[in-house]
Write a protein that holds these residues in place. Sequence first.
Motif, PDB file in Angstrom:
ATOM      1  N   ARG A   1       0.843  -1.196   0.000  1.00 51.59           N
ATOM      2  CA  ARG A   1       0.000   0.000   0.000  1.00 51.59           C
ATOM      3  C   ARG A   1       0.878   1.245   0.000  1.00 51.59           C
ATOM      4  NH1 ARG A   1      -4.020  -0.634   2.511  1.00 51.59           N
ATOM      5  NH2 ARG A   1      -3.880  -2.842   2.941  1.00 51.59           N
ATOM      6  N   PRO A   2       0.336   2.369  -0.452  1.00 52.36           N
ATOM      7  CA  PRO A   2       1.144   3.592  -0.544  1.00 52.36           C
ATOM      8  C   PRO A   2       1.489   4.154   0.830  1.00 52.36           C
ATOM      9  CG  PRO A   2      -0.866   3.743  -1.881  1.00 52.36           C
ATOM     10  CD  PRO A   2      -1.025   2.565  -0.978  1.00 52.36           C
ATOM     11  N   MET A   3       2.695   4.728   0.908  1.00 59.18           N
ATOM     12  CA  MET A   3       3.126   5.473   2.081  1.00 59.18           C
ATOM     13  C   MET A   3       3.788   6.755   1.602  1.00 59.18           C
ATOM     14  SD  MET A   3       5.605   4.324   5.236  1.00 59.18           S
ATOM     15  CE  MET A   3       5.611   5.264   6.772  1.00 59.18           C
ATOM     16  N   GLN A   4       3.423   7.874   2.232  1.00 58.75           N
ATOM     17  CA  GLN A   4       3.953   9.154   1.810  1.00 58.75           C
ATOM     18  C   GLN A   4       5.468   9.251   1.975  1.00 58.75           C
ATOM     19  OE1 GLN A   4       1.965  12.414   3.824  1.00 58.75           O
ATOM     20  NE2 GLN A   4       0.895  12.926   1.930  1.00 58.75           N
ATOM     21  N   ALA A   5       6.086   9.964   1.058  1.00 59.62           N
ATOM     22  CA  ALA A   5       7.500  10.298   1.155  1.00 59.62           C
ATOM     23  C   ALA A   5       7.643  11.783   0.876  1.00 59.62           C
ATOM     24  CB  ALA A   5       8.322   9.492   0.153  1.00 59.62           C
ATOM     25  N   ASN A   6       7.954  12.550   1.923  1.00 59.37           N
ATOM     26  CA  ASN A   6       8.164  13.994   1.795  1.00 59.37           C
ATOM     27  C   ASN A   6       6.961  14.753   1.260  1.00 59.37           C
ATOM     28  OD1 ASN A   6      10.734  13.825   2.832  1.00 59.37           O
ATOM     29  ND2 ASN A   6      11.703  13.616   0.849  1.00 59.37           N
ATOM     30  N   LYS A   7       5.776  14.257   1.561  1.00 61.51           N
ATOM     31  CA  LYS A   7       4.524  14.946   1.267  1.00 61.51           C
ATOM     32  C   LYS A   7       4.133  14.951  -0.200  1.00 61.51           C
ATOM     33  CE  LYS A   7       3.877  16.365   5.554  1.00 61.51           C
ATOM     34  NZ  LYS A   7       2.731  15.940   6.373  1.00 61.51           N
ATOM     35  N   VAL A   8       5.070  14.752  -1.108  1.00 59.94           N
ATOM     36  CA  VAL A   8       4.737  14.878  -2.523  1.00 59.94           C
ATOM     37  C   VAL A   8       4.940  13.579  -3.293  1.00 59.94           C
ATOM     38  CG1 VAL A   8       5.244  17.341  -2.606  1.00 59.94           C
ATOM     39  CG2 VAL A   8       7.071  15.713  -3.059  1.00 59.94           C
ATOM     40  N   SER A   9       5.542  12.582  -2.675  1.00 57.10           N
ATOM     41  CA  SER A   9       5.795  11.327  -3.360  1.00 57.10           C
ATOM     42  C   SER A   9       5.276  10.164  -2.519  1.00 57.10           C
ATOM     43  CB  SER A   9       7.298  11.150  -3.614  1.00 57.10           C
ATOM     44  OG  SER A   9       7.793  12.192  -4.407  1.00 57.10           O
ATOM     45  N   PHE A  10       5.262   9.004  -3.132  1.00 56.42           N
ATOM     46  CA  PHE A  10       4.819   7.793  -2.453  1.00 56.42           C
ATOM     47  C   PHE A  10       5.713   6.636  -2.858  1.00 56.42           C
ATOM     48  CE2 PHE A  10       1.069  10.416  -2.545  1.00 56.42           C
ATOM     49  CZ  PHE A  10       0.371  10.109  -1.393  1.00 56.42           C
TER      50      PHE A  10
END
Length: 438
Positions: free
Chosen positions: A408-417
């Motif tokens: 499942r998706p997890m945020q990376a730095n608010k703009v990526s996943f």
Amino acid sequence: MIKKLIAACIFLFWNVPSFAQSTADSSIGNNAFVSWAHKHAYPLQASDKATDDKDLYPIKQMIGDARVVALGEPAHGFHEPLAFRNRLFKFLVQHCGFTTIAIEGDLAQSRLAADYIAGGRGTAKDAAAALSIGEPAAENIELLNWMRQYNADSAHTIKLRFYGMDIQMIGFPGGTTPNHAALDHVLTYLQNVDEGAARRANVELAFYLTQMSVAKYPALSLKDQNVLTIILENILALLERQRMVFINRSSKDAYQWAHRNAIAALQRDRMMRVIPPDQPGKIPPNAWKAMNARDAAMADNINWILHNGANGGKVLVFAHNAHVKNAPTTGGVWDAFAQPPNSAGEYLRSILGNNFFIIGSSIAPETTTLQANSLDKALLQVNRPRYILDLRAAAPSPEVAHWLSLNRPMQANKVSFFMLPVSTAFDALLFLDKDDGK
């Protein structure tokens, strides 16, 4: 473009508006997880307003006898994870036998911080500035000052240690300014213990030191790359062959730093050798090799810190979720790779087994654009401002365990996943309110 993928996690800031859908089930599984998490969440005080450590004792129970605990951050530079890191490290030092912290910063440049907390000259601001790009984080300054004060107390016979675990930052795309801090440290050390060897090394490296920039290093011919690698290997061999002589002429600590910096120079060389040529507007499929080289180096450095630099104690690792997770990096922009890059967390799990405990983290989102299947949205729906979950406690709940096992998706730095199987990637999850009480 590819250099953004390698240097200082800049690649995590890329805007990835769409990505592969998770294989997660419908909202039924999501609701089961949220309900379970609400019951099993251990609430936390705001780091800036905590009055005691009682809320952290469940974490002590979670990590047990693990000798290395990794705390992930979902984004670089955000106050909440940094403030919690400081609070957690102090607790681990005072109650759990931890002596050392290793952060996602350049190993060579971290020597200034290591010397500062040991009572050396300079300021915490200068030491913190060497660890990052741009203004030093206030939280790093606060941590270094606390560690220096702790070490200055004669009652604390076991002193704290500070390290960067990353290989040397290679700079920004197109950069032509040479950057070779690790080698500089080694050459300075050789000058102090063996002037002849230092003179020969400087002569052999003279040309190559001018080529150690983002733009120039990958342009070296294969012949020059091979010669440089041989020079670096010979310097390391000299240090190892003359170990006892050099220690007698300096100190064991000075030798260990020089020896590790020689290894760091080789680690960087290995990474640079597999960086593919730029493809404007595209990510080269073979770029995964350079990412693997970087994370493998970080894992090796952490293992060295544990066994050689931690004063017999345990180590807290602090880095981006992308590095500490026990899962390859897939989803979004990373699907352009020919194969998923491995993370430092995977390497460390294979090396340390149950002696390695991973805490992933999420910050309350600033927008409502999260996908329904994302981990961050589910954590937000638990409706608690700050908490930590022991994911291993989900084993008796098949529906929840299944939900956690899926990509499942997890945020990376608010703009990526990125996509990951949550219960494989992390042992525990930390959720922090975006203001953390400030």
